[in-house]
Scaffold this active site. Structure first.
Site, mmCIF file in Angstrom:
data_model
loop_
_atom_site.group_PDB
_atom_site.id
_atom_site.type_symbol
_atom_site.label_atom_id
_atom_site.label_comp_id
_atom_site.label_asym_id
_atom_site.label_seq_id
_atom_site.Cartn_x
_atom_site.Cartn_y
_atom_site.Cartn_z
ATOM 1 C CE LYS A 85 -4.481 0.810 0.154
ATOM 2 N NZ LYS A 85 -5.542 -0.024 -0.426
ATOM 3 C CB THR A 104 -15.164 -3.191 -7.240
ATOM 4 O OG1 THR A 104 -13.790 -2.864 -7.427
ATOM 5 C CG2 THR A 104 -15.446 -3.427 -5.774
HETATM 6 P P1 NAD Z 1 -17.041 6.360 -3.831
HETATM 7 O O1 NAD Z 1 -16.380 7.493 -3.148
HETATM 8 O O2 NAD Z 1 -17.205 6.384 -5.316
HETATM 9 O O3 NAD Z 1 -18.514 6.147 -3.223
HETATM 10 C C1 NAD Z 1 -18.808 6.110 -1.863
HETATM 11 C C2 NAD Z 1 -20.310 6.269 -1.678
HETATM 12 O O4 NAD Z 1 -20.621 6.214 -0.295
HETATM 13 C C3 NAD Z 1 -20.863 7.591 -2.187
HETATM 14 O O5 NAD Z 1 -22.118 7.359 -2.788
HETATM 15 C C4 NAD Z 1 -21.054 8.396 -0.909
HETATM 16 O O6 NAD Z 1 -22.069 9.377 -1.035
HETATM 17 C C5 NAD Z 1 -21.483 7.278 0.016
HETATM 18 N N1 NAD Z 1 -21.362 7.642 1.419
HETATM 19 C C6 NAD Z 1 -20.419 8.378 2.036
HETATM 20 N N2 NAD Z 1 -20.728 8.530 3.325
HETATM 21 C C7 NAD Z 1 -21.874 7.837 3.537
HETATM 22 C C8 NAD Z 1 -22.678 7.578 4.649
HETATM 23 N N3 NAD Z 1 -22.400 8.105 5.840
HETATM 24 N N4 NAD Z 1 -23.754 6.804 4.477
HETATM 25 C C9 NAD Z 1 -24.083 6.299 3.273
HETATM 26 N N5 NAD Z 1 -23.373 6.505 2.191
HETATM 27 C C10 NAD Z 1 -22.275 7.263 2.310
HETATM 28 O O7 NAD Z 1 -16.279 5.060 -3.358
HETATM 29 P P2 NAD Z 1 -16.281 3.607 -4.011
HETATM 30 O O8 NAD Z 1 -15.101 3.495 -4.902
HETATM 31 O O9 NAD Z 1 -17.635 3.280 -4.535
HETATM 32 O O10 NAD Z 1 -15.956 2.755 -2.718
HETATM 33 C C11 NAD Z 1 -16.965 2.417 -1.770
HETATM 34 C C12 NAD Z 1 -16.401 1.404 -0.812
HETATM 35 O O11 NAD Z 1 -15.970 0.257 -1.549
HETATM 36 C C13 NAD Z 1 -15.154 1.855 -0.025
HETATM 37 O O12 NAD Z 1 -15.162 1.219 1.226
HETATM 38 C C14 NAD Z 1 -14.006 1.321 -0.847
HETATM 39 O O13 NAD Z 1 -12.827 1.148 -0.076
HETATM 40 C C15 NAD Z 1 -14.596 0.000 -1.274
HETATM 41 N N6 NAD Z 1 -13.931 -0.556 -2.450
HETATM 42 C C16 NAD Z 1 -14.030 0.067 -3.656
HETATM 43 C C17 NAD Z 1 -13.367 -0.473 -4.743
HETATM 44 C C18 NAD Z 1 -13.481 0.167 -6.107
HETATM 45 O O14 NAD Z 1 -12.926 -0.411 -7.067
HETATM 46 N N7 NAD Z 1 -14.172 1.282 -6.273
HETATM 47 C C19 NAD Z 1 -12.598 -1.642 -4.611
HETATM 48 C C20 NAD Z 1 -12.530 -2.269 -3.349
HETATM 49 C C21 NAD Z 1 -13.216 -1.696 -2.279
#
Ligand code: NAD
Length: 415
Positions: free
Chosen positions: A109, A193
């Site tokens: 990381k 994902t």
């Molecule tokens: P993103 O920033 O695109 O989306 C996050 C979403 O969560 C947004 O819709 C935001 O409005 C919402 N959010 C924030 N605070 C909130 C709350 N208090 N209650 C409800 N919703 C809330 O992020 P992402 O890439 O979609 O990632 C989301 C999760 O998935 C994270 O934990 C990330 O680590 C994990 N993840 C993502 C990927 C990827 O490829 N995008 C891969 C592995 C893990």
């Protein structure tokens, strides 16, 4: 967006999960010992000429935690809360995730302590190239392969790849993944994902038969693609939320309409005819499948007993605490853990790296078919351990991963 300090808590939770799994798998002494320490940690300063002519120094990090199974792999995070301890914690998690999905990588990381939203595009480019000018000593296509994470994008990966290529004098797309398609990115990476999580739902459907009504927390990259895939497959999305709040519609949301509402109004609860609900209400809604795609520590000992879904899918990292895991398992709720459910992202990153090394690029359908094969195989391997040993799916995924790490560590017969 993710709050960095909370990720430290997520790491403590990961340690508890590891301890629980160790009761079900016999690890060699050398595996236990090497998993306690990162193999390499590197912190450095990055001087950046700002637009106003002043020079500013930023703190950068890269950690390679464990490379027993192959080169280390993991994202680079830009966030004001990034510290070397946090980077170490998150790199450990990548070791487990890469072993669950059985791609030939260890875990790493990286990060920069910065609020990228306060930088101009030029400053961001100089900072990103500056990170690589220091980190090139630790990363490399056969050594350590970064990718995007919180607040880092395909454009940033492109600058970093270009900088590495300039430093080494060789065009080196395989040094980093999550790149734009024009610079060696992979088709299908953007939604991998969600697609990996969707394949888990389809596999689980034949085994635990949860039903087709869905509530989903988070409508960002992972969550919105999941809504698209499920809605197209006849699932009824009855609740969705973002950081502004939640929306409930018993008749079900239409994906295209939801996307345009989100674009126009910036929040999903502006969807015509829906009832506004709180995040807490969404988690406790009467539905078949609950998808967690936002933040860590959402289902805890305080609300786990009130969850009514038959199945939970964790697209977010660490959304369920270890105490909640026990409650959900006792209630008979089937949970697909983050280290399996969201591993489609790192899996297609691996495919991107393979394509870069081959210099031959696959069709989108081929990428998705290969992802399907991986997800089905590892979902079923995890499910079999869960059934045979009567342990929850998360512990089963850890048992699977630890067994693979142990095998590789012993085969090397270190020193
Ligand atoms: P993103 O920033 O695109 O989306 C996050 C979403 O969560 C947004 O819709 C935001 O409005 C919402 N959010 C924030 N605070 C909130 C709350 N208090 N209650 C409800 N919703 C809330 O992020 P992402 O890439 O979609 O990632 C989301 C999760 O998935 C994270 O934990 C990330 O680590 C994990 N993840 C993502 C990927 C990827 O490829 N995008 C891969 C592995 C893990």
């Amino acid at each position: 967006m993710i709050k960095s300090k909370a990720d430290i808590m997520v790491f403590e939770n990961a340690q508890k999960q590891l301890e629980k799994a160790k009761k079900h798998v016999k690890l060699a002494q050398e595996t236990e010992e090497t998993l306690k320490y990162p193999t390499e940690t590197f912190s450095f300063s990055i001087p950046v000429r700002m637009d106003d002519g002043t020079l500013k120094v930023f703190e950068g990090h890269r950690v390679r935690y464990n490379d027993a199974r192959g080169p280390t792999k993991g994202g680079i995070r830009y966030h004001p809360g990034v510290t070397i301890d946090e980077v170490k914690a998150l790199s450990f998690w990548m070791v487990i995730k890469c072993a669950v999905i059985n791609i030939p990588y260890g875990g790493g990381k990286g990060g920069i302590t910065v609020d990228p939203q306060k930088l101009s595009k030029g400053e961001l480019e100089r900072l990103s190239r500056g990170w690589m000018r220091k980190a090139y000593r630790i990363v490399g296509p056969d050594r350590d392969i970064p990718a995007p994470d919180v607040y880092t994008t395909g454009q940033i990966m492109a600058w970093m790849m270009d900088e590495y290529s300039i430093i080494t004098g060789t065009y080196s797309p395989a040094v980093i993944t999550g790149k734009p398609l024009s610079l060696g990115g992979s088709l299908g990476r953007e939604y991998a994902t969600a697609l990996g999580g969707y394949y888990c739902i389809k596999e689980a459907a034949g085994k635990v038969n949860p039903g087709k009504t869905v509530a989903i927390q988070g409508f960002g990259n992972a969550g919105s693609h999941m809504v698209r895939l499920l809605a197209a497959d006849g699932y009824k999305i009855i609740a969705v939320s973002d950081s502004k709040g939640g929306a409930h519609l018993e008749a079900g949301f239409e994906y295209e309409k939801l996307i345009s509402v989100k674009k126009r109004e910036k929040h999903v609860d502006a969807y015509p005819g829906c009832n506004k609900i709180t995040q807490e209400q969404l988690l406790e809604l009467d539905c078949d499948i609950l998808i967690l795609a936002a933040l860590e520590n959402q289902v805890t000992k305080d609300n786990a007993a009130r969850v009514k879904a038959k199945m939970i899918v964790e697209l977010a990292n660490g959304p369920t605490t270890p105490e909640a895991d026990d409650i959900l398992y006792q209630k008979g709720i089937f949970l697909v853990p983050d280290i399996l459910a969201n591993s489609g992202g790192v899996c297609v990153s691996y495919f991107e790296w393979v394509q870069n090394k081959q210099g031959y690029y696959w069709k989108e359908d081929d990428v998705n078919a290969k992802l399907h094969e991986k997800m089905v195989e590892e979902f079923n391997a995890t499910f079999d351990i869960h059934k045979n040993r009567k342990i929850d799916m998360r512990t089963a995924a850890y048992v699977l991963a630890l067994g693979r790490i142990d095998e590789a560590t012993k085969a090397k017969a270190l020193y």
